[in-house]
Design a protein around this motif. Structure first.
Motif, mmCIF file in Angstrom:
data_model
loop_
_atom_site.group_PDB
_atom_site.id
_atom_site.type_symbol
_atom_site.label_atom_id
_atom_site.label_comp_id
_atom_site.label_asym_id
_atom_site.label_seq_id
_atom_site.Cartn_x
_atom_site.Cartn_y
_atom_site.Cartn_z
ATOM 1 N N UNK A 196 0.825 -1.197 0.000
ATOM 2 C CA UNK A 196 0.000 0.000 0.000
ATOM 3 C C UNK A 196 0.864 1.254 0.000
ATOM 4 N N UNK A 197 0.409 2.213 -0.740
ATOM 5 C CA UNK A 197 0.982 3.552 -0.746
ATOM 6 C C UNK A 197 0.169 4.410 0.230
ATOM 7 N N UNK A 198 0.851 5.247 0.998
ATOM 8 C CA UNK A 198 0.163 6.089 1.973
ATOM 9 C C UNK A 198 0.759 7.489 1.975
ATOM 10 N N UNK A 199 -0.051 8.447 2.390
ATOM 11 C CA UNK A 199 0.403 9.838 2.394
ATOM 12 C C UNK A 199 -0.074 10.554 3.645
ATOM 13 N N UNK A 200 0.788 11.456 4.101
ATOM 14 C CA UNK A 200 0.419 12.313 5.223
ATOM 15 C C UNK A 200 0.990 13.693 4.967
ATOM 16 N N UNK A 201 0.183 14.685 5.130
ATOM 17 C CA UNK A 201 0.643 16.044 4.926
ATOM 18 C C UNK A 201 1.592 16.426 6.048
ATOM 19 N N UNK A 202 2.768 16.889 5.661
ATOM 20 C CA UNK A 202 3.746 17.264 6.665
ATOM 21 C C UNK A 202 5.088 16.644 6.381
ATOM 22 N N UNK A 203 6.115 17.102 7.086
ATOM 23 C CA UNK A 203 7.457 16.687 6.762
ATOM 24 C C UNK A 203 8.093 15.708 7.715
ATOM 25 N N UNK A 204 7.374 15.211 8.684
ATOM 26 C CA UNK A 204 7.971 14.317 9.665
ATOM 27 C C UNK A 204 8.065 12.892 9.191
ATOM 28 N N UNK A 205 8.538 12.033 10.096
ATOM 29 C CA UNK A 205 8.638 10.606 9.810
ATOM 30 C C UNK A 205 7.595 9.882 10.643
ATOM 31 N N UNK A 206 6.829 9.049 10.013
ATOM 32 C CA UNK A 206 5.724 8.360 10.675
ATOM 33 C C UNK A 206 5.774 6.884 10.310
ATOM 34 N N UNK A 207 5.627 6.040 11.333
ATOM 35 C CA UNK A 207 5.879 4.617 11.153
ATOM 36 C C UNK A 207 4.646 3.740 11.267
ATOM 37 N N UNK A 208 3.548 4.293 11.748
ATOM 38 C CA UNK A 208 2.370 3.458 11.938
ATOM 39 C C UNK A 208 1.269 3.876 10.974
ATOM 40 N N UNK A 209 0.435 2.906 10.609
ATOM 41 C CA UNK A 209 -0.571 3.194 9.589
ATOM 42 C C UNK A 209 -1.594 4.213 10.070
ATOM 43 N N UNK A 210 -1.785 4.312 11.357
ATOM 44 C CA UNK A 210 -2.751 5.290 11.865
ATOM 45 C C UNK A 210 -2.267 6.732 11.689
ATOM 46 N N UNK A 211 -0.996 6.897 11.387
ATOM 47 C CA UNK A 211 -0.454 8.234 11.155
ATOM 48 C C UNK A 211 -0.757 8.774 9.765
ATOM 49 N N UNK A 212 -1.221 7.920 8.886
ATOM 50 C CA UNK A 212 -1.439 8.307 7.495
ATOM 51 C C UNK A 212 -2.929 8.391 7.189
ATOM 52 N N UNK A 213 -3.305 9.468 6.549
ATOM 53 C CA UNK A 213 -4.718 9.691 6.297
ATOM 54 C C UNK A 213 -5.183 9.312 4.912
ATOM 55 N N UNK A 214 -4.227 9.071 4.027
ATOM 56 C CA UNK A 214 -4.576 8.781 2.635
ATOM 57 C C UNK A 214 -3.910 7.478 2.211
ATOM 58 N N UNK A 215 -4.712 6.633 1.558
ATOM 59 C CA UNK A 215 -4.250 5.304 1.190
ATOM 60 C C UNK A 215 -4.689 4.950 -0.225
ATOM 61 N N UNK A 216 -3.834 4.170 -0.887
ATOM 62 C CA UNK A 216 -4.231 3.566 -2.135
ATOM 63 C C UNK A 216 -4.962 2.265 -1.878
ATOM 64 N N UNK A 217 -5.359 1.610 -2.962
ATOM 65 C CA UNK A 217 -6.133 0.374 -2.841
ATOM 66 C C UNK A 217 -5.236 -0.847 -2.654
ATOM 67 N N UNK A 218 -3.946 -0.682 -2.894
ATOM 68 C CA UNK A 218 -3.009 -1.779 -2.720
ATOM 69 C C UNK A 218 -2.720 -2.508 -4.019
ATOM 70 N N UNK A 219 -1.544 -3.093 -4.076
ATOM 71 C CA UNK A 219 -1.151 -3.915 -5.220
ATOM 72 C C UNK A 219 -0.511 -5.192 -4.689
ATOM 73 N N UNK A 220 -0.892 -6.322 -5.252
ATOM 74 C CA UNK A 220 -0.434 -7.622 -4.760
ATOM 75 C C UNK A 220 0.943 -7.948 -5.315
ATOM 76 N N UNK A 221 1.818 -8.346 -4.425
ATOM 77 C CA UNK A 221 3.135 -8.867 -4.808
ATOM 78 C C UNK A 221 3.227 -10.290 -4.285
ATOM 79 N N UNK A 222 3.481 -11.218 -5.179
ATOM 80 C CA UNK A 222 3.617 -12.624 -4.808
ATOM 81 C C UNK A 222 4.968 -13.124 -5.300
ATOM 82 N N UNK A 223 5.740 -13.669 -4.381
ATOM 83 C CA UNK A 223 7.070 -14.164 -4.708
ATOM 84 C C UNK A 223 7.084 -15.669 -4.485
ATOM 85 N N UNK A 224 7.317 -16.404 -5.535
ATOM 86 C CA UNK A 224 7.348 -17.853 -5.432
ATOM 87 C C UNK A 224 8.778 -18.334 -5.196
ATOM 88 N N UNK A 225 8.883 -19.444 -4.505
ATOM 89 C CA UNK A 225 10.221 -19.979 -4.185
ATOM 90 C C UNK A 225 10.730 -20.907 -5.272
#
Length: 124
Positions: free
Chosen positions: A95-124
């Motif tokens: 997922x891509x996420x965005x938060x207005x401002x210049x700080x560093x944020x590590x938890x998903x609750x810190x971000x107010x804007x989200x994309x729908x997500x893209x699946x990555x699958x890695x086979x062994x």
């Protein structure tokens, strides 16, 4: 406000590379801290990396620091995540996420804007 759309996911083999992109619409993209999170099946959503409006970067787990690179192009309103030497444990929805401002944020609750997500699958 900003709208986010991810692309670039897919099914790859271990050791391959992928480049994820996040297209942002809206104003003042350069003023947002942008981040990538991922969520594996049955697990919580985890912080992968963030890039501040200044261009400074922060990475999450040690397992991605030497393999993933986050970048942004403010002229094109895009965020990218270059992923090299992929491993099966990298399999997740990214997922891509965005938060207005210049700080560093590590938890998903810190971000107010989200994309729908893209699946990555890695086979062994």
């Amino acid at each position: 406000q900003v709208q986010l759309v991810e692309s670039g996911g897919g099914l790859v083999q271990a050791g391959d590379s992928l480049r994820l992109s996040c297209a942002a619409s809206g104003r003042f993209f350069s003023s947002y801290t942008m981040a990538w999170f991922r969520q594996a099946p049955g697990k919580e959503r985890d912080f992968v990396a963030a890039i501040r409006s200044s261009g400074g970067t922060t990475y999450g787990a040690d397992s991605v620091k030497d393999r993933f690179t986050i970048s942004r192009d403010n002229a094109k309103n895009t965020l990218s995540l270059q992923m090299n030497t992929l491993k099966p444990e990298d399999t997740a929805i990214y997922y891509c996420a965005a938060r207005l401002g210049g700080g560093v944020y590590y938890t998903d609750s810190d971000y107010g804007y989200w994309g729908q997500g893209t699946q990555v699958t890695v086979s062994s």
